[in-house]
Write a protein that holds these residues in place. Structure first.
Motif, PDB file in Angstrom:
ATOM      1  N   ASN A  93    -160.280 141.026  -1.479  1.00 41.81           N
ATOM      2  CA  ASN A  93    -160.854 142.369  -1.516  1.00 41.81           C
ATOM      3  C   ASN A  93    -161.312 142.805  -0.135  1.00 41.81           C
ATOM      4  O   ASN A  93    -161.120 143.962   0.267  1.00 41.81           O
ATOM      5  CB  ASN A  93    -162.028 142.420  -2.502  1.00 41.81           C
ATOM      6  CG  ASN A  93    -161.584 142.353  -3.947  1.00 41.81           C
ATOM      7  OD1 ASN A  93    -160.446 142.699  -4.269  1.00 41.81           O
ATOM      8  ND2 ASN A  93    -162.467 141.914  -4.831  1.00 41.81           N
ATOM      9  N   ARG A  94    -161.920 141.879   0.592  1.00 35.76           N
ATOM     10  CA  ARG A  94    -162.361 142.207   1.945  1.00 35.76           C
ATOM     11  C   ARG A  94    -161.162 142.469   2.851  1.00 35.76           C
ATOM     12  O   ARG A  94    -161.174 143.407   3.663  1.00 35.76           O
ATOM     13  CB  ARG A  94    -163.211 141.059   2.502  1.00 35.76           C
ATOM     14  CG  ARG A  94    -163.707 141.283   3.922  1.00 35.76           C
ATOM     15  CD  ARG A  94    -164.667 142.458   3.992  1.00 35.76           C
ATOM     16  NE  ARG A  94    -165.126 142.671   5.355  1.00 35.76           N
ATOM     17  CZ  ARG A  94    -165.173 143.859   5.941  1.00 35.76           C
ATOM     18  NH1 ARG A  94    -164.811 144.946   5.269  1.00 35.76           N
ATOM     19  NH2 ARG A  94    -165.604 143.974   7.180  1.00 35.76           N
ATOM     20  N   LEU A  95    -160.116 141.682   2.716  1.00 40.84           N
ATOM     21  CA  LEU A  95    -158.903 141.904   3.502  1.00 40.84           C
ATOM     22  C   LEU A  95    -158.297 143.269   3.178  1.00 40.84           C
ATOM     23  O   LEU A  95    -157.840 143.986   4.079  1.00 40.84           O
ATOM     24  CB  LEU A  95    -157.887 140.793   3.239  1.00 40.84           C
ATOM     25  CG  LEU A  95    -156.477 140.992   3.818  1.00 40.84           C
ATOM     26  CD1 LEU A  95    -156.522 141.257   5.310  1.00 40.84           C
ATOM     27  CD2 LEU A  95    -155.603 139.779   3.509  1.00 40.84           C
ATOM     28  N   ARG A  96    -158.315 143.629   1.911  1.00 42.26           N
ATOM     29  CA  ARG A  96    -157.764 144.936   1.515  1.00 42.26           C
ATOM     30  C   ARG A  96    -158.529 146.061   2.216  1.00 42.26           C
ATOM     31  O   ARG A  96    -157.930 147.016   2.720  1.00 42.26           O
ATOM     32  CB  ARG A  96    -157.844 145.082  -0.006  1.00 42.26           C
ATOM     33  CG  ARG A  96    -157.155 146.324  -0.540  1.00 42.26           C
ATOM     34  CD  ARG A  96    -157.150 146.348  -2.066  1.00 42.26           C
ATOM     35  NE  ARG A  96    -156.227 145.364  -2.625  1.00 42.26           N
ATOM     36  CZ  ARG A  96    -156.583 144.241  -3.231  1.00 42.26           C
ATOM     37  NH1 ARG A  96    -157.865 143.933  -3.343  1.00 42.26           N
ATOM     38  NH2 ARG A  96    -155.682 143.404  -3.712  1.00 42.26           N
ATOM     39  N   ALA A  99    -157.549 146.017   6.003  1.00 47.49           N
ATOM     40  CA  ALA A  99    -156.196 146.512   6.234  1.00 47.49           C
ATOM     41  C   ALA A  99    -156.150 148.032   6.085  1.00 47.49           C
ATOM     42  O   ALA A  99    -155.496 148.730   6.867  1.00 47.49           O
ATOM     43  CB  ALA A  99    -155.230 145.852   5.263  1.00 47.49           C
ATOM     44  N   ALA A 100    -156.875 148.550   5.091  1.00 51.16           N
ATOM     45  CA  ALA A 100    -156.913 149.996   4.898  1.00 51.16           C
ATOM     46  C   ALA A 100    -157.573 150.686   6.086  1.00 51.16           C
ATOM     47  O   ALA A 100    -157.149 151.768   6.509  1.00 51.16           O
ATOM     48  CB  ALA A 100    -157.655 150.326   3.605  1.00 51.16           C
ATOM     49  N   ALA A 101    -158.607 150.055   6.645  1.00 50.45           N
ATOM     50  CA  ALA A 101    -159.334 150.660   7.761  1.00 50.45           C
ATOM     51  C   ALA A 101    -158.467 150.824   9.000  1.00 50.45           C
ATOM     52  O   ALA A 101    -158.722 151.718   9.823  1.00 50.45           O
ATOM     53  CB  ALA A 101    -160.567 149.810   8.091  1.00 50.45           C
ATOM     54  N   VAL A 102    -157.435 149.974   9.143  1.00 44.64           N
ATOM     55  CA  VAL A 102    -156.548 150.096  10.313  1.00 44.64           C
ATOM     56  C   VAL A 102    -155.195 150.698   9.923  1.00 44.64           C
ATOM     57  O   VAL A 102    -154.244 150.669  10.704  1.00 44.64           O
ATOM     58  CB  VAL A 102    -156.344 148.728  11.016  1.00 44.64           C
ATOM     59  CG1 VAL A 102    -157.669 148.216  11.557  1.00 44.64           C
ATOM     60  CG2 VAL A 102    -155.710 147.696  10.075  1.00 44.64           C
ATOM     61  N   GLY A 103    -155.126 151.224   8.694  1.00 45.75           N
ATOM     62  CA  GLY A 103    -153.909 151.896   8.257  1.00 45.75           C
ATOM     63  C   GLY A 103    -152.740 150.971   7.982  1.00 45.75           C
ATOM     64  O   GLY A 103    -151.584 151.384   8.060  1.00 45.75           O
TER      65      GLY A 103
END
Length: 292
Positions: A93-96, A99-103
């Protein structure tokens, strides 16, 4: 780049019960994020060193934790799609989120799986498999190496990154009320690991060769950061020593344990967060192995 070891436990696959793992995973997230922040340039340098050849289009991160290696691999190989594997839902969940934060969330597939099991999930046919601080916690690492060998595309590369030891943060004569405390903690932790983590420090070069790989490169990356320390390094030291305490408390004298607790007490004038002589010192060993 999962376990009963304080530092490495969060990074990879585990053989603890799932509910126990999730209980431990929540408090590992912050330390893993700090590990990634403090050691980011070292992770990037390891990836840059790998004898890749053609840039991989399919990458697997085994025991991805919260994604220190995942995000660095995505940045290094902008055309690649990556499958991130971990047992911990909290880590994934943290990785998700990251990853979303850097597009990059559309380039990462999350797979929650216990790599200790005999049946692995479908991971495709990657040209690169990355395993940071996860291999030594496999109950049968030789079998895992053979599984990775068979998973890789012909000519593909397997990168194994292992920590040479728990990081050190204090000068040798520190703290003033218990000089040499950190070395005594390390000695106790080494004893704990010898019992709990028998594959730590294994001869991975030989194991990779026996599993059918051709080892094309091996190196030791020395980390020595600071002082002056950054705020992240201070929080990393605090979080790391908190985890170390769990493995060494029963082996320390009452005086040493009290000194350690003063370092961990953020309200104390002896807190590790108040030290201006803090550094981050450790080593990571890397093997690059080809499926020929």
């Amino acid at each position: 780049m999962n376990h009963s070891s304080p530092h490495t436990a969060p990074h990879g696959a585990h053989h603890v019960h799932e509910h126990e793992h999730e209980h431990n995973a929540g408090d590992q997230v912050e330390m893993l994020d700090l590990d990634a922040e403090v050691l980011a340039e070292h992770i990037a340098s390891i990836i840059a060193w790998l004898p890749i050849g053609t840039s991989p289009r399919r990458v697997v991160d085994l025991g991805c934790g919260t994604g220190a290696g995942t995000l660095a691999l995505l940045e290094r190989f902008p055309e690649a799609e990556l499958t991130a594997v971990d047992l911990s839902a909290a880590h994934l969940n943290r990785l998700r989120e990251k990853a979303a934060a850097v597009g990059a969330d559309d380039r990462v597939r999350m797979v929650r799986a216990d790599l200790d099991g005999t049946a692995w999930p479908e991971l495709g046919t990657p040209e690169l498999v990355w395993a940071s601080a996860s291999m030594h916690h496999m109950p049968d690492p030789d079998r895992t190496l053979r599984q990775v060998h068979d998973l890789l595309a012909p000519g593909g590369l397997f990168a194994v990154v292992e920590l040479a030891g728990f990081p050190r943060f204090l000068p040798e004569d520190a703290p003033q009320d218990a000089p040499g405390l950190e070395e005594r903690c390390h000695a106790a932790l080494d004893h704990h690991h010898a019992e709990q983590v028998p594959h730590r420090g294994a001869d991975w070069g030989t194991k990779l060769t026996e599993a059918g790989f051709t080892v094309e490169g091996e190196r030791t990356v020395t980390v020595d950061i600071g002082p002056p320390r950054t705020d992240a390094a201070g929080r990393y030291a605090l979080s790391s020593l908190h985890r170390m305490r769990g493995g060494v408390a029963s082996a320390l004298t009452a005086e040493d344990l009290a000194a350690l607790d003063r370092l961990l007490d953020t309200g104390s004038p002896h807190s590790i967060l108040r030290r201006i002589d803090l550094s981050v010192r450790t080593e990571r060993r890397v093997w690059a192995a080809r499926r020929t």
